[in-house]
Design a protein around this motif. Structure first.
Motif, PDB file in Angstrom:
ATOM      1  N   ASP A   6       0.857  -1.186   0.000  1.00 54.17           N
ATOM      2  CA  ASP A   6       0.000   0.000   0.000  1.00 54.17           C
ATOM      3  C   ASP A   6       0.891   1.233   0.000  1.00 54.17           C
ATOM      4  N   THR A   8      -0.292   4.345   0.117  1.00 52.72           N
ATOM      5  CA  THR A   8      -0.910   5.462   0.842  1.00 52.72           C
ATOM      6  C   THR A   8      -0.733   5.311   2.347  1.00 52.72           C
ATOM      7  N   ASP A   9      -0.644   4.081   2.817  1.00 52.07           N
ATOM      8  CA  ASP A   9      -0.413   3.801   4.234  1.00 52.07           C
ATOM      9  C   ASP A   9       0.802   2.877   4.319  1.00 52.07           C
ATOM     10  N   VAL A  10       2.002   3.471   4.362  1.00 52.81           N
ATOM     11  CA  VAL A  10       3.254   2.719   4.294  1.00 52.81           C
ATOM     12  C   VAL A  10       3.431   1.864   5.547  1.00 52.81           C
ATOM     13  N   SER A  11       3.774   0.594   5.346  1.00 49.79           N
ATOM     14  CA  SER A  11       3.940  -0.351   6.441  1.00 49.79           C
ATOM     15  C   SER A  11       5.262  -1.096   6.307  1.00 49.79           C
ATOM     16  N   ASP A  22      11.983   1.353   8.111  1.00 47.90           N
ATOM     17  CA  ASP A  22      11.065   2.425   7.715  1.00 47.90           C
ATOM     18  C   ASP A  22      11.413   2.973   6.336  1.00 47.90           C
ATOM     19  N   ALA A  29       7.083   1.124  -1.082  1.00 45.92           N
ATOM     20  CA  ALA A  29       5.846   1.840  -1.416  1.00 45.92           C
ATOM     21  C   ALA A  29       6.042   2.726  -2.646  1.00 45.92           C
ATOM     22  N   ARG A  33       3.866   2.536  -6.042  1.00 45.28           N
ATOM     23  CA  ARG A  33       3.207   3.694  -6.670  1.00 45.28           C
ATOM     24  C   ARG A  33       3.621   3.820  -8.133  1.00 45.28           C
ATOM     25  N   LEU A 139       7.622   9.330  -0.350  1.00 45.69           N
ATOM     26  CA  LEU A 139       7.445   8.093   0.409  1.00 45.69           C
ATOM     27  C   LEU A 139       8.749   7.564   0.993  1.00 45.69           C
TER      28      LEU A 139
END
Length: 156
Positions: A6, A8-11, A22, A29, A33, A139
């Motif tokens: 995802d 939009t909600d980086v994990s 991180d 991410a 994209r 990102l």
């Protein structure tokens, strides 16, 4: 089971063992994209142990083309076809990401790309062989990247 990346909600799911988890999650991410915008493809990664064929395919290209063996273990991998392209992505514990673009019809459109997560050093196995250019990403922060083209056939 694969993990859908995802952007939009980086994990950090699947990347927790990386010392730059991180930043690597942001880089992953960023790649997701790019793939969505360029090819309308959703990036799904799986643990390296479940993607041994993909890891071996990329390792063979690196070894054969440039005598490169990456010391860091692969955490996740993905391989898929889009149009005439076979694409593979590997994400390493060190924060390195390697992607291979392989056009099965046109040997002039085959390349290996390297991206370094923010906060990681250039791996020794790449330091003498490549220069890395910087790019900014919302990102992933500062990404350093390089690549090389190849023309040989590597069926998968």
């Amino acid at each position: 089971m694969g993990y859908t990346v995802d952007f939009t909600d980086v994990s950090t799911v699947g990347l927790e063992s990386s010392p730059v988890a991180d930043a690597l999650a942001g880089l992953r991410a960023n790649e997701a994209r790019f793939l969505k915008n360029k090819f309308d493809h959703v990036l799904v990664v799986e643990p390296a142990a479940d993607a041994a064929d993909t890891v071996a395919w990329v390792a063979n290209i690196l070894q054969t083309e440039r005598d490169i063996v990456i010391a860091s273990p692969v955490l996740e991998a993905s391989a898929f076809d889009v149009d005439r392209l076979h694409l593979a992505y590997l994400f390493y514990r060190s924060g390195l990401s390697i992607n291979v673009m392989y056009d099965r019809d046109d040997p002039k459109k085959r390349a290996v790309g390297f991206k370094l997560s923010e906060g990681m050093d250039v791996p020794d196995e790449l330091a003498e062989k490549f220069k890395f250019a910087k790019q900014r990403s919302k990102l992933a922060g500062t990404i350093r990247g390089s690549y090389f083209a190849f023309k040989a056939d590597y069926p998968w």
